[in-house]
Design a protein around this motif. Structure first.
Motif, short mmCIF file in Angstrom:
data_model
loop_
_atom_site.label_atom_id
_atom_site.label_comp_id
_atom_site.label_asym_id
_atom_site.label_seq_id
_atom_site.Cartn_x
_atom_site.Cartn_y
_atom_site.Cartn_z
N ASP A 202 0.83 -1.21 0.00
CA ASP A 202 0.00 0.00 0.00
C ASP A 202 0.86 1.26 0.00
N GLY A 204 -0.13 4.10 0.32
CA GLY A 204 -0.67 5.00 1.31
C GLY A 204 0.17 5.07 2.57
N GLU A 205 1.03 4.07 2.80
CA GLU A 205 1.93 4.07 3.96
C GLU A 205 2.86 5.28 3.95
N LEU A 207 2.15 8.34 3.31
CA LEU A 207 1.52 9.63 3.60
C LEU A 207 1.81 10.14 5.01
N ASN A 208 2.11 9.25 5.95
CA ASN A 208 2.48 9.69 7.30
C ASN A 208 3.90 9.29 7.66
N LEU A 235 3.16 12.59 -5.80
CA LEU A 235 3.16 11.86 -4.53
C LEU A 235 3.89 12.66 -3.45
N ARG A 238 2.03 15.21 -1.55
CA ARG A 238 1.03 14.72 -0.60
C ARG A 238 1.65 14.26 0.72
#
Length: 289
Positions: A202, A204-205, A207-208, A235, A238
């Protein structure tokens, strides 16, 4: 550690307290470097630099650092597993030198040298791991953030030496390391698996994440099958504003990273690699202490 010598073969060879002292000392040596006031910590030390696996960046930094701190650096033109037994070579080198800095293909070879060597051995890179690279990056991160505790490091990379060294770091230090890549390239070595390391597919990992690292794509990838794991400016825009993106040299623009992403403010590869020199200098100080 191997025997009584202060070897650095895998990142977690060094206890947490030792790693913290090396990272902190790297920051001090960075300031001394800028002021041209390097301590002569290696005065009188004779150090062999052996590179039978190509490369130039960290071996050049070792040579420069040894000289800047008053040591004598000799490039020994040795090829392991060729004509002489590894144990014999280690013994002969131990007759003359106070430390061996070795870049070679196999970690097993390096371990065999360390087992037979009467002097400390530093891993300057193998195909299995690259602990000095990670040590340098951590020293840079501490210089920016003031600490390395509780970092979330996301590695968008295959199971190879850069990611494996970050996985080793998660064994030794209180940092979380997440590999994000297709499953076929996930780290599965049981010696590296630990509660602070996990795998995912993922993106999405990121993003933080506090730190994002990348490495060259694996040679067995087909076509543009890894396009979804390419780092671009869309990316990076973000990510957290204080995130640090560290693509590992040699960077292949158009594969793991776009050319535009290399110019993004979060991309700090050049500044971070300056700390490779400082971290390696701090490591050598620690080894001979």
């Amino acid at each position: 550690m191997t025997g009584s010598a202060r070897n650095f073969l895998e990142f977690h060879d060094v206890p947490e307290a030792g790693l913290r002292s090396i990272v902190a000392r790297a920051g001090e040596l960075a300031r001394a470097w800028d002021k041209r006031t390097m301590p002569q910590s290696l005065a009188g030390k004779r150090i062999a630099l052996i590179a039978d696996d190509g490369g130039w960046r960290n071996t050049t930094a070792f040579d420069l650092g040894i000289q800047a701190m008053g040591g004598l650096c000799v490039h020994a033109p040795i090829g392991f597993n060729v004509r002489e037994e590894t144990g014999d070579l280690a013994g002969y080198l131990g007759n003359w030198f106070d430390m061996l800095v070795i870049r070679t293909k196999e970690l097993a070879t390096l371990k065999a040298v360390a087992a037979a060597s009467p002097v400390p051995v530093i891993n300057a890179r193998t195909r299995s791991n690259h602990p000095c690279e990670t040590l340098g990056d951590l020293a840079y991160i501490e210089s920016r953030r003031g600490a390395i505790d509780r970092l979330k490091v996301v590695g968008v990379a295959a199971d190879a030496n850069i990611l494996r060294s970050w996985t080793e770091a998660s064994i030794a230090l209180p940092i979380e390391v997440v590999q994000v890549f297709p499953e076929r390239w996930h780290v599965s070595d049981t010696a590296l698996l630990n509660r602070r390391f996990r795998v995912s597919t993922d993106m999405g990992e990121l993003l933080n994440a506090d730190v994002v690292i990348t490495d060259s794509w694996p040679g067995d990838a087909v076509g543009d099958s890894l396009a979804g794991y390419r780092i671009g400016t869309d990316l990076l825009d973000r990510l957290r504003k204080d995130a640090i993106y560290l693509p590992c040299p040699p960077v292949r623009r158009g594969e793991e990273v776009t050319a535009e992403a290399m110019e993004h403010p979060l991309c700090q590869s050049r500044a971070a690699k300056a700390f490779l020199l400082h971290a390696q200098n701090a490591l050598m100080e620690w080894v001979v202490a």
